[in-house]
Scaffold this motif. Structure first.
Motif: not given
Length: 370
Positions: A276-304
């Motif tokens: 859980i990331v607490s944001l302040q005056q933030t717009g569009n950001i993205n996040a994903y999980k990565q490891s030596k086994y591969g990369t997970g799906a990207t989740v997006t926070f658009e600020g709206r």
């Protein structure tokens, strides 16, 4: 008041409290740490930074005076990131106004490593390392008050870039705009000319400014022919900000458990359900999980946020909400990457996690006596 002398094997001080003469001039040995002097040590406030070698990596130490005494010492500021700075140091510059140190190596001249720190009385409350990556090699760099200058090498040509550390809000937008090579274009309708012809091949982004229909919102670029840029919509004689978007990313240290002695419990299993990331005056950001086994799906926070009073059509959405990032993995096997490629701010106040901790067995203490 004193002269600090840094040598490859030791550090000395020439005391300056009395008039220096040939009779009393002497080097007083204070510490004996190895130093790499390919780059000149730099001072920032009351401390001096100098580099040392860790095999194929570079480390940095901080030379300081202990309180109001005459005791000098050094402390490592890269001990927790020993393998971050790749190669041998080439140049170091610092800014005491912004409490920042910038390090360049000879291995990857298009990368700079930045150290930002904050002092509260005699306690350092922030010690942060980051890495800046440029598209071309950097031949030289220096600070001038609130501006940092770079001489960029592109083949046989050299360009002078500047970057202001005084981040201010854009006109009528109420937030700073983050883009590379950005410039203002005044009095625009549907067309304008690029100041540099080589920018025509870059993925340009235009943001509406003062007197435009929707300040702070981007405006699509219809075409770029030579140095002439045509916008999709009429800006009605307003001012726009044009630049090249870049990627800004953060990879936090994964959580782990310690026992009552402060020792990491290596046999424990910590399955993190989500962050859980607490944001302040933030717009569009993205996040994903990565490891030596591969990369997970990207989740997006658009600020709206649906139902939020600040979610208005035609106005840039900046949110103070929380960004939930699914993980569902052992904290030792993967990590999360949080990034943005937008021109809007990305400010994270803190990161929490929700998960399950389990451990079988009991550790045998070896520090006590019966």
């Amino acid at each position: 008041k004193d002269l600090a002398v840094i040598s490859p094997k030791a550090q000395f001080v020439v005391f300056g409290r009395t008039a220096l003469t040939p009779a009393n001039a002497t080097l007083v040995l204070t510490t004996s740490f190895e130093a790499e002097l390919a780059a000149k040590p730099v001072a920032s406030g009351r401390n001096i930074f100098f580099a040392n070698n860790f095999g194929r990596f570079t480390g940095v130490r901080e030379f300081y005076t202990e309180g109001g005494t005459d005791i000098n010492d050094t402390r490592p500021i890269t001990q927790h990131v020993k393998k971050l700075i790749v190669g041998k140091v080439r140049r170091m510059v610092s800014s005491s106004n912004y409490d920042m140190l910038v390090v360049q190596t000879d291995t990857e001249r298009n990368k700079l490593y930045t150290y930002q720190f904050i002092w509260s009385d005699n306690e350092k409350v922030q010690s942060s390392w980051s890495r800046w990556e440029f598209s071309h090699s950097i031949d030289y760099m220096f600070f001038d008050q609130a501006v940092m200058y770079f001489i960029i090498e592109d083949g046989t040509s050299y360009y002078l870039y500047r970057m202001s550390l005084d981040v201010t809000d854009a006109a009528d937008a109420n937030f700073p705009i983050f883009m590379d090579s950005q410039f203002d274009v005044l009095g625009v309708n549907t067309q304008f000319t690029l100041p540099f012809a080589d920018m025509a091949n870059e993925p340009l982004l235009a943001v509406q400014g003062a007197d435009c229909p929707n300040p702070g919102m981007r405006v699509p670029i219809l075409s770029v022919v030579g140095s002439l840029v045509t916008l999709k919509y009429d800006m009605e004689g307003g001012d726009i900000v044009v630049g090249i978007p870049y990627r800004s990313q953060y990879i936090p240290t994964m959580p782990f458990f310690k026992d009552q002695d402060g020792v990491v419990v290596a046999t424990a299993n910590l399955i993190v359900k989500h962050f859980i990331v607490s944001l302040q005056q933030t717009g569009n950001i993205n996040a994903y999980k990565q490891s030596k086994y591969g990369t997970g799906a990207t989740v997006t926070f658009e600020g709206r946020i649906v139902g939020d009073v600040n979610n208005v059509v035609g106005i840039t959405a900046l949110s103070d909400d929380k960004f939930v990032i699914p993980f569902r993995e052992d904290s030792r096997r993967a990590e999360i990457v949080i990034y943005t490629e937008d021109y809007l701010p990305m400010t994270m106040l803190d990161i929490e996690w929700v998960g399950q901790y389990s451990k079988s067995g009991k550790r045998i203490s070896t520090g006590g006596q019966n």
